[in-house]
Structure formats: structure tokens, C-alpha cells
Design a protein around this motif. Sequence first.
Motif, mmCIF file in Angstrom:
data_model
loop_
_atom_site.group_PDB
_atom_site.id
_atom_site.type_symbol
_atom_site.label_atom_id
_atom_site.label_comp_id
_atom_site.label_asym_id
_atom_site.label_seq_id
_atom_site.Cartn_x
_atom_site.Cartn_y
_atom_site.Cartn_z
ATOM 1 N N PRO A 141 7.235 30.243 69.098
ATOM 2 C CA PRO A 141 7.503 29.821 70.485
ATOM 3 C C PRO A 141 8.949 30.132 70.871
ATOM 4 C CG PRO A 141 6.409 28.083 69.247
ATOM 5 C CD PRO A 141 6.802 29.131 68.256
ATOM 6 N N ARG A 142 9.149 30.501 72.130
ATOM 7 C CA ARG A 142 10.471 30.814 72.648
ATOM 8 C C ARG A 142 10.690 29.990 73.911
ATOM 9 N NH1 ARG A 142 11.699 36.372 70.754
ATOM 10 N NH2 ARG A 142 10.285 36.653 69.003
ATOM 11 N N GLU A 143 11.803 29.296 73.937
ATOM 12 C CA GLU A 143 12.136 28.479 75.099
ATOM 13 C C GLU A 143 13.117 29.240 75.971
ATOM 14 O OE1 GLU A 143 14.319 24.228 76.144
ATOM 15 O OE2 GLU A 143 13.602 24.629 74.103
ATOM 16 N N GLU A 144 12.788 29.372 77.240
ATOM 17 C CA GLU A 144 13.637 30.115 78.169
ATOM 18 C C GLU A 144 15.039 29.519 78.218
ATOM 19 O OE1 GLU A 144 14.565 33.175 80.691
ATOM 20 O OE2 GLU A 144 12.642 32.823 79.703
ATOM 21 N N GLY A 145 16.035 30.342 77.995
ATOM 22 C CA GLY A 145 17.419 29.898 78.068
ATOM 23 C C GLY A 145 17.953 29.228 76.822
ATOM 24 N N ALA A 146 17.128 29.040 75.786
ATOM 25 C CA ALA A 146 17.599 28.403 74.553
ATOM 26 C C ALA A 146 18.513 29.358 73.790
ATOM 27 C CB ALA A 146 16.421 28.000 73.676
ATOM 28 N N VAL A 147 19.508 28.802 73.112
ATOM 29 C CA VAL A 147 20.456 29.608 72.339
ATOM 30 C C VAL A 147 20.379 29.218 70.868
ATOM 31 C CG1 VAL A 147 22.031 30.010 74.265
ATOM 32 C CG2 VAL A 147 22.367 27.999 72.795
ATOM 33 N N ASP A 148 20.777 30.135 70.010
ATOM 34 C CA ASP A 148 20.807 29.882 68.570
ATOM 35 C C ASP A 148 22.112 29.236 68.127
ATOM 36 O OD1 ASP A 148 18.267 31.145 67.826
ATOM 37 O OD2 ASP A 148 19.224 32.990 68.489
ATOM 38 N N TYR A 149 23.157 29.375 68.938
ATOM 39 C CA TYR A 149 24.470 28.848 68.571
ATOM 40 C C TYR A 149 24.893 27.798 69.598
ATOM 41 C CZ TYR A 149 29.411 28.617 67.386
ATOM 42 O OH TYR A 149 30.657 28.175 67.017
ATOM 43 N N PRO A 150 25.037 26.549 69.191
ATOM 44 C CA PRO A 150 25.416 25.499 70.148
ATOM 45 C C PRO A 150 26.738 25.827 70.846
ATOM 46 C CG PRO A 150 24.699 24.531 68.071
ATOM 47 C CD PRO A 150 24.809 26.014 67.842
ATOM 48 N N GLY A 151 26.754 25.654 72.145
ATOM 49 C CA GLY A 151 27.953 25.944 72.923
ATOM 50 C C GLY A 151 27.944 27.307 73.576
ATOM 51 N N ALA A 152 27.079 28.208 73.091
ATOM 52 C CA ALA A 152 26.946 29.506 73.755
ATOM 53 C C ALA A 152 26.157 29.339 75.046
ATOM 54 C CB ALA A 152 26.239 30.502 72.841
ATOM 55 N N ARG A 153 26.406 30.216 75.990
ATOM 56 C CA ARG A 153 25.604 30.244 77.215
ATOM 57 C C ARG A 153 24.615 31.396 77.108
ATOM 58 N NH1 ARG A 153 29.713 33.361 81.397
ATOM 59 N NH2 ARG A 153 28.209 34.968 81.982
ATOM 60 N N TRP A 154 23.447 31.218 77.674
ATOM 61 C CA TRP A 154 22.427 32.258 77.635
ATOM 62 C C TRP A 154 22.608 33.209 78.801
ATOM 63 C CZ3 TRP A 154 19.360 34.558 74.440
ATOM 64 C CH2 TRP A 154 18.284 35.328 74.897
ATOM 65 N N ASP A 155 22.683 34.509 78.518
ATOM 66 C CA ASP A 155 22.795 35.542 79.549
ATOM 67 C C ASP A 155 21.953 36.713 79.068
ATOM 68 O OD1 ASP A 155 23.653 37.538 81.392
ATOM 69 O OD2 ASP A 155 25.492 36.407 81.729
ATOM 70 N N ALA A 156 20.689 36.727 79.443
ATOM 71 C CA ALA A 156 19.697 37.590 78.807
ATOM 72 C C ALA A 156 19.967 39.071 79.023
ATOM 73 C CB ALA A 156 18.312 37.250 79.338
ATOM 74 N N ALA A 157 19.883 39.834 77.941
ATOM 75 C CA ALA A 157 19.902 41.291 78.016
ATOM 76 C C ALA A 157 18.559 41.792 78.520
ATOM 77 C CB ALA A 157 20.196 41.880 76.645
ATOM 78 N N SER A 158 18.551 42.979 79.073
ATOM 79 C CA SER A 158 17.303 43.600 79.490
ATOM 80 C C SER A 158 16.386 43.797 78.282
ATOM 81 C CB SER A 158 17.574 44.956 80.135
ATOM 82 O OG SER A 158 16.376 45.696 80.272
ATOM 83 N N PRO A 159 15.084 43.548 78.441
ATOM 84 C CA PRO A 159 14.150 43.807 77.333
ATOM 85 C C PRO A 159 14.157 45.251 76.849
ATOM 86 C CG PRO A 159 13.096 42.472 79.030
ATOM 87 C CD PRO A 159 14.412 42.925 79.596
ATOM 88 N N ALA A 160 14.695 46.176 77.652
ATOM 89 C CA ALA A 160 14.793 47.565 77.216
ATOM 90 C C ALA A 160 15.859 47.765 76.146
ATOM 91 C CB ALA A 160 15.109 48.463 78.414
ATOM 92 N N ASN A 161 16.725 46.750 75.946
ATOM 93 C CA ASN A 161 17.878 46.905 75.057
ATOM 94 C C ASN A 161 17.725 46.171 73.729
ATOM 95 O OD1 ASN A 161 19.009 48.404 77.111
ATOM 96 N ND2 ASN A 161 20.079 46.648 77.999
ATOM 97 N N TRP A 162 16.527 45.681 73.453
ATOM 98 C CA TRP A 162 16.252 45.029 72.178
ATOM 99 C C TRP A 162 14.761 45.117 71.902
ATOM 100 C CZ3 TRP A 162 12.985 40.786 72.738
ATOM 101 C CH2 TRP A 162 12.922 40.215 74.023
ATOM 102 N N ARG A 163 14.373 44.773 70.685
ATOM 103 C CA ARG A 163 12.971 44.838 70.268
ATOM 104 C C ARG A 163 12.529 43.491 69.732
ATOM 105 N NH1 ARG A 163 11.505 46.844 65.084
ATOM 106 N NH2 ARG A 163 13.414 48.077 65.080
ATOM 107 N N ARG A 164 11.369 43.032 70.166
ATOM 108 C CA ARG A 164 10.859 41.731 69.747
ATOM 109 C C ARG A 164 10.523 41.751 68.253
ATOM 110 N NH1 ARG A 164 8.343 37.722 73.803
ATOM 111 N NH2 ARG A 164 7.621 36.029 72.473
ATOM 112 N N ALA A 165 10.868 40.649 67.574
ATOM 113 C CA ALA A 165 10.621 40.545 66.143
ATOM 114 C C ALA A 165 10.460 39.074 65.782
ATOM 115 C CB ALA A 165 11.762 41.194 65.359
ATOM 116 N N ASP A 166 10.454 38.776 64.492
ATOM 117 C CA ASP A 166 10.308 37.408 64.009
ATOM 118 C C ASP A 166 11.226 37.224 62.795
ATOM 119 O OD1 ASP A 166 9.318 34.817 63.925
ATOM 120 O OD2 ASP A 166 7.586 35.351 62.692
ATOM 121 N N ARG A 167 12.470 37.616 62.967
ATOM 122 C CA ARG A 167 13.415 37.526 61.851
ATOM 123 C C ARG A 167 13.719 36.060 61.521
ATOM 124 N NH1 ARG A 167 18.446 41.321 62.961
ATOM 125 N NH2 ARG A 167 18.904 39.643 64.391
ATOM 126 N N PRO A 168 13.928 35.695 60.280
ATOM 127 C CA PRO A 168 14.021 36.558 59.094
ATOM 128 C C PRO A 168 12.709 36.743 58.359
ATOM 129 C CG PRO A 168 14.646 34.339 58.506
ATOM 130 C CD PRO A 168 14.309 34.300 59.977
#
Length: 244
Positions: A70-97
Motif C-alpha cells: 500500500p502507498r499513501e499519497e504524500g507519505a514520506v520515508d524520512y520524518p521531516g521531509a516534505r513530499w514533492d512528487a517526481a514525474s512517474p516517467a523519472n522512476w520505476r515502480r518496485a518493492d524494495r528491499p
Amino acid sequence: MSETTDAQERSASDGNPGQGAGAGGRGGGRRLGRRALLTGGVAAGLAGVGYAAWDDLERLWWRLPGVDRPREEGAVDYPGARWDAASPANWRRADRPYDYTVDRVVIHVVQGSFSDALAAFRNPGHGAAAHYVVRRDGAIAQTVRELDVAFHAGNRAYNERSVGIEHEGFVDRPSSFTDRMYRASARLTARICERYGFPADREHLVNHSEVPGTDHTDPGPHWDWDRYLRLVRAAMADRERPSR
């Protein structure tokens, strides 16, 4: 600026931000990974097909039932960071690690401002993005989830195994690298090392310029690695001390 199309990403390498570029973690139960699917019954039906079909399966494995986290819109992995989404063309969906081991942080410098980097990463024509961007004053934006493969290193294998961190500034200007930037970036890197269980050393924390096949020179000669490693290790030690 580097541009990488989806077709290019399916070949030898991903895109190259930095020097002109301008939730992850192990929570929950272990899920069936991409590689397990490819060696199981799903892959058996593709025996004898060409590389392109296999590569398409690799890119689409997460669409199978029970795989995607599950992915929550606007959620961040690092507390204190702000979410500013990159275009989906600039990354690839995965399930790391779970599908790719994460054991590197790649350090980049934008060759521009914080806002330049964010604007470039939002642009689908740019073809590249890093997971994080750090500003001179220590503010941090996350643009790609650590779950996913950001096109930042110019080397597909490194993109799959690493988290990319951009830093505002210019490689030929020592003044770009402020104390607040170093400290904020070091705390971020410490959390990444802890999350994926790799040490804070120069084998696992690398320059963009050290990635095989890259033509970039960032973060350049003014990036103080001795200082940065001390700060990362201090941040890790602080978190290990029991609270009183």
C-alpha cells in the motif's frame, strides 16, 4: 540534463540527475518478491520468449495480486521531509528491499538550486530523479519513494540498489556545502543505513562520479567526505544511545 526514455530504462541503464539535474523500509510481513515470481509458475509460461518480454514482466511483476505494498499519497520515508512528487516517467515502480537489495547511497550535486532540481524531477521529459533533495538550509524534499527505483545514477544496477540524494549547489563552489546541509544530509543518510542495514563507509556511500559508466563529476572536489562520514556515524551513534 540527462533524459532517459522508458525504452532506454529497459536497456542497460537508468537516467542521470545531478550536476545539471537541475516508504520504504522493512515494515510488514515479507511479500513474494519479483525474483521469486520470475522463477515460479508465472515465468514458466514465458519459456522461449525474447529478452523484451522478460523485461516487460520484470517491470510489471508488482501488478500481480498480493504483491504491491500500500502507498499513501504524500507519505514520506524520512520524518521531516516534505513530499514533492517526481514525474512517474523519472522512476520505476518496485518493492524494495524485497525485489532489490538496497546497499548504497549515491551523493549528487544539482548544479543549480533546490527549486531547479524539483522542477526538473517533475518534468517527464527530464527522464531522471533522485529520491531526495537537500537545500542549503537543511530542508529536505522527497520526490521518489525508497520502495521505487529512481533514475539517478546513470547505471541500472546502481539505481536498483541505491538511494539517491541531491544537494543544492555547484561542484566548483565550496560555499554551496553549508554546515546545515551537511548535517541534514548526514542524518538522512544515517537513517537509510540503519533501515537497510549497511555500514556508513566509502564502499556504501559513494559519489555520483564513482558509479560505473557515468560521465558526471559530482559532488566534486569540495565535498568533504571525512566530515560527512563523521556526521553520519555520529547520527547513527546518537540513535543507538538509550534515552534517559
